[in-house]
Design a protein around this motif. Structure first.
Motif, PDB file in Angstrom:
ATOM      1  N   ASP A 271      42.065  40.024  41.632  1.00  0.00           N
ATOM      2  CA  ASP A 271      41.601  39.088  40.079  1.00  0.00           C
ATOM      3  C   ASP A 271      41.624  39.710  38.819  1.00  0.00           C
ATOM      4  OD1 ASP A 271      40.514  37.080  41.807  1.00  0.00           O
ATOM      5  OD2 ASP A 271      38.354  38.277  41.722  1.00  0.00           O
TER       6      ASP A 271
ATOM      7  N   LEU B 219      37.214  36.136  42.298  1.00  0.00           N
ATOM      8  CA  LEU B 219      37.624  34.517  42.665  1.00  0.00           C
ATOM      9  C   LEU B 219      39.094  34.868  44.305  1.00  0.00           C
ATOM     10  CD1 LEU B 219      37.705  31.509  41.983  1.00  0.00           C
ATOM     11  CD2 LEU B 219      39.697  32.678  40.243  1.00  0.00           C
ATOM     12  N   PHE B 220      39.310  35.578  43.685  1.00  0.00           N
ATOM     13  CA  PHE B 220      39.856  36.139  45.237  1.00  0.00           C
ATOM     14  C   PHE B 220      40.061  37.722  45.437  1.00  0.00           C
ATOM     15  CE2 PHE B 220      42.461  33.514  42.317  1.00  0.00           C
ATOM     16  CZ  PHE B 220      42.731  32.235  42.381  1.00  0.00           C
ATOM     17  N   PRO B 221      39.571  37.230  46.947  1.00  0.00           N
ATOM     18  CA  PRO B 221      39.576  38.672  47.456  1.00  0.00           C
ATOM     19  C   PRO B 221      40.762  39.675  47.827  1.00  0.00           C
ATOM     20  CG  PRO B 221      39.363  37.044  49.255  1.00  0.00           C
ATOM     21  CD  PRO B 221      39.538  36.611  47.845  1.00  0.00           C
TER      22      PRO B 221
ATOM     23  N   ILE C  86      45.601  39.791  38.578  1.00  0.00           N
ATOM     24  CA  ILE C  86      46.168  37.829  38.113  1.00  0.00           C
ATOM     25  C   ILE C  86      46.072  37.956  36.862  1.00  0.00           C
ATOM     26  CG2 ILE C  86      45.549  35.807  39.278  1.00  0.00           C
ATOM     27  CD1 ILE C  86      44.659  36.460  41.596  1.00  0.00           C
ATOM     28  N   MET C  87      45.097  37.630  36.614  1.00  0.00           N
ATOM     29  CA  MET C  87      44.348  37.212  34.875  1.00  0.00           C
ATOM     30  C   MET C  87      44.834  37.882  33.767  1.00  0.00           C
ATOM     31  SD  MET C  87      40.580  36.447  35.072  1.00  0.00           S
ATOM     32  CE  MET C  87      39.619  37.545  35.953  1.00  0.00           C
TER      33      MET C  87
ATOM     34  N   LYS D 276      47.852  39.628  34.261  1.00  0.00           N
ATOM     35  CA  LYS D 276      49.736  38.782  33.938  1.00  0.00           C
ATOM     36  C   LYS D 276      49.520  37.749  32.963  1.00  0.00           C
ATOM     37  CE  LYS D 276      53.356  37.868  37.329  1.00  0.00           C
ATOM     38  NZ  LYS D 276      52.849  36.284  37.567  1.00  0.00           N
ATOM     39  N   GLY D 277      48.788  37.524  33.417  1.00  0.00           N
ATOM     40  CA  GLY D 277      48.652  35.548  32.194  1.00  0.00           C
ATOM     41  C   GLY D 277      48.107  35.685  31.638  1.00  0.00           C
ATOM     42  N   PHE D 278      47.217  36.486  30.629  1.00  0.00           N
ATOM     43  CA  PHE D 278      47.135  36.175  29.102  1.00  0.00           C
ATOM     44  C   PHE D 278      48.272  37.867  28.717  1.00  0.00           C
ATOM     45  CE2 PHE D 278      44.799  40.002  28.619  1.00  0.00           C
ATOM     46  CZ  PHE D 278      43.376  40.335  29.776  1.00  0.00           C
TER      47      PHE D 278
ATOM     48  N   HIS E 197      57.402  38.341  40.963  1.00  0.00           N
ATOM     49  CA  HIS E 197      56.329  38.691  40.477  1.00  0.00           C
ATOM     50  C   HIS E 197      55.195  38.995  41.392  1.00  0.00           C
ATOM     51  CE1 HIS E 197      57.556  34.241  38.366  1.00  0.00           C
ATOM     52  NE2 HIS E 197      56.963  35.667  37.654  1.00  0.00           N
ATOM     53  N   LEU E 198      54.657  38.769  43.157  1.00  0.00           N
ATOM     54  CA  LEU E 198      53.670  39.457  44.048  1.00  0.00           C
ATOM     55  C   LEU E 198      54.030  41.090  43.685  1.00  0.00           C
ATOM     56  CD1 LEU E 198      53.878  37.347  47.017  1.00  0.00           C
ATOM     57  CD2 LEU E 198      51.860  37.374  45.631  1.00  0.00           C
TER      58      LEU E 198
ATOM     59  N   LEU F  83      51.938  42.214  40.478  1.00  0.00           N
ATOM     60  CA  LEU F  83      51.276  41.654  41.346  1.00  0.00           C
ATOM     61  C   LEU F  83      50.425  42.863  41.594  1.00  0.00           C
ATOM     62  CD1 LEU F  83      49.488  39.722  39.834  1.00  0.00           C
ATOM     63  CD2 LEU F  83      49.382  38.542  41.749  1.00  0.00           C
TER      64      LEU F  83
ATOM     65  N   MET G 131      36.869  42.686  30.131  1.00  0.00           N
ATOM     66  CA  MET G 131      37.581  41.550  31.920  1.00  0.00           C
ATOM     67  C   MET G 131      36.413  42.481  32.645  1.00  0.00           C
ATOM     68  SD  MET G 131      39.629  39.302  32.656  1.00  0.00           S
ATOM     69  CE  MET G 131      39.697  37.554  31.495  1.00  0.00           C
TER      70      MET G 131
END
Lengths: 290, 290
Positions: free
Chosen positions: A145, A196-198, A148-149, A151-153, A120-121, A124, A185
């Motif tokens: 960020d 959100l995440f550095p 991550i997003m 990948k999610g949607f 997964h990483l 990413l 986005m």
DNA sequence: CCTTTAAATGTACTAGCAGTACAAATAGTA
DNA sequence: TACTATTTGTACTGCTAGTACATTTAAAGG
């Protein structure tokens, strides 16, 4: 890799695709691939290790195909990115990699879990790097960020695409739609300056070696592309491009790159007629990477 | 529900949270909850059925709490939505509902799979309805897409939040960030008029009964809220509000609602002094729902 | 208090699973 | 032909979920 062993890997993969990992017993695998139990445990120390072997062989292939799409192309071209995503999703649909990932993530086996997390990483990491190509260094703080997003949607959209029994071919639509969301986005978060995440987290999570190897792999392709752009309108562009291609394929695909050949290629490249600033910079970068 | 049975459910849930479903054997459950094998199979026909019982009891509770946050509030207020999401994520963190969902989705048992799929669709349905509250009917065609994507990137963000070992309390930040993305996304898709999945799919996927029941449940809460707003500055607002609250709790929470009481309450509500148009409309809607 | 009914228990059982051990058979090679 | 490596089959351990059922315990009712 033993031929016979590879054969077992293929057959088992087929079974896992059809029935799932848990629903496939070792006995099934033995019968389907026509080997004995003794041989099986000669090849793999456990069922889980067999699964890891499958992941490895399929993931490698997919990674290679995906990276080949980038060769000689502009890494910033979002159309190439779309093609890469579609390729990966198609490969996933036939190989059910992600499904197996998800099925297996909760199986009580630390090695397996670790392996899947790394998978997964890796995904990413790749997205993040590609986003830097596409959206530029300036957007960097927000691109992790977004990776991550996205990948999610993307996967959520895909899930419901298959759930709606839509035809295989229309995957491209889903990807185009998802990428369009991604672009908005990126603009949204970078305008508002919300993070959100550095991105440093990635380096922290990812064992350096793998991350670095991966990065440099991509980086070589990218740098070669940039160098090729510099060559446009140059009298000897064909020759120099061939040299660059040689360096790329020799370093990335050959098992034991012939050092002396690569070095001599670099010598030829350095002796270019009007050495532009960008050219020398990128060439130096490429040499370091190699 | 038997006390003893509930006790087993709780104890087993605890074990599942600690070790996971697959890593917990029936023997473990027997010892930890202090019952015999015979009794266990008296209560549950299988380990999978026990899991479904756990899902049921936890999900019900979470749903109730989440809906209670809406009582007497403006359904369009996005802050309330944020609170609801935070609540669900907190509940999830302690109960590991989603983790168990994901662990179990690939276990070869059709009943279990169906149950979990329905759980996901329920979540989607709820998000979709809430988005209509928040963003208005005009955005409806895009809100199903947004529900899917929001679900995707919210959980992905959360996954990496826990992965980064960030403190439990900062969940709110993740939710706020995710909701901010959602708002931009809704604007984006509705401006561009891009739709991936038509909302009708939801009705198609969702067995009518459950969907409808769910909707009306929410709808009652919403309509009561709207009615209460109409009551502001009315001389007898306390009395009428009490009547509305009574109707709501009687229909939603009582096992056998006392019809006659509810009907008489409606009679009182209809006899309000200056009957505004909205009031009578909403009252009629509420009566139909009940 | 005694009897009837229901619930809980313990144990022994089946069948399937992953993985081990190892002697015997087979194939490859020098 | 002789030596080596691989492959095979089988029997085994220890675990799992789930079944069957006679026995014990507890609750309810007259």
């Amino acid at each position: 890799m033993n031929d016979r062993k590879q054969h077992v890997i293929n057959k088992a993969h087929q079974l896992f695709i059809e029935k799932g990992f848990q629903a496939t017993s070792i006995q099934d695998i033995l019968e389907y691939s026509g080997i004995s139990k003794g041989t099986f445990y000669n090849y793999f120390s456990s069922k889980n290790e067999l699964l890891i072997a499958i992941f490895h062989s399929v993931y490698k292939k997919m990674e290679k195909e995906r990276n080949e799409l980038l060769i000689g192309q502009d890494p910033g071209d979002i159309e190439i990115f779309i093609k890469q995503i579609v390729l990966q999703l198609r490969s996933n649909r036939t190989n059910k990699l992600v499904n197996l990932f998800e099925e297996v993530i909760f199986i009580p086996d630390e090695e397996l879990k670790e392996f899947i997390k790394r998978g997964h990483l890796k995904m990413l990491q790749w997205l993040y790097q590609r986003f830097i190509d596409i959206f530029g260094e300036s957007k960097k703080p927000y691109l992790f960020d977004c990776a991550i997003m996205f990948k999610g949607f993307l996967f959520e959209n895909l899930k419901h695409h298959t759930f709606a029994r839509r035809p295989h071919e229309s995957i491209t639509e889903v990807v185009r739609y998802s990428v369009a969301r991604l672009v908005s986005m990126v603009n949204d978060v970078s305008e508002k300056g919300e993070q959100l995440f550095p991105p440093e987290l990635l380096e922290q999570w990812f064992p350096e070696s793998a991350a670095h190897k991966h990065v440099s792999h991509e980086e070589i392709v990218r740098t070669v592309s940039l160098l090729k752009e510099e060559l446009v309108n140059h009298e000897d562009q064909a020759k120099f491009k061939a040299l660059l291609d040689f360096i790329q394929s020799e370093t990335l695909h050959a098992k034991e790159p012939r050092r002396f050949l690569v070095e001599s290629a670099f010598l030829s490249l350095k002796a270019i007629h009007p050495p532009s600033l960008k050219w020398t910079q990128n060439l130096q970068k490429l040499e370091e990477l190699v």
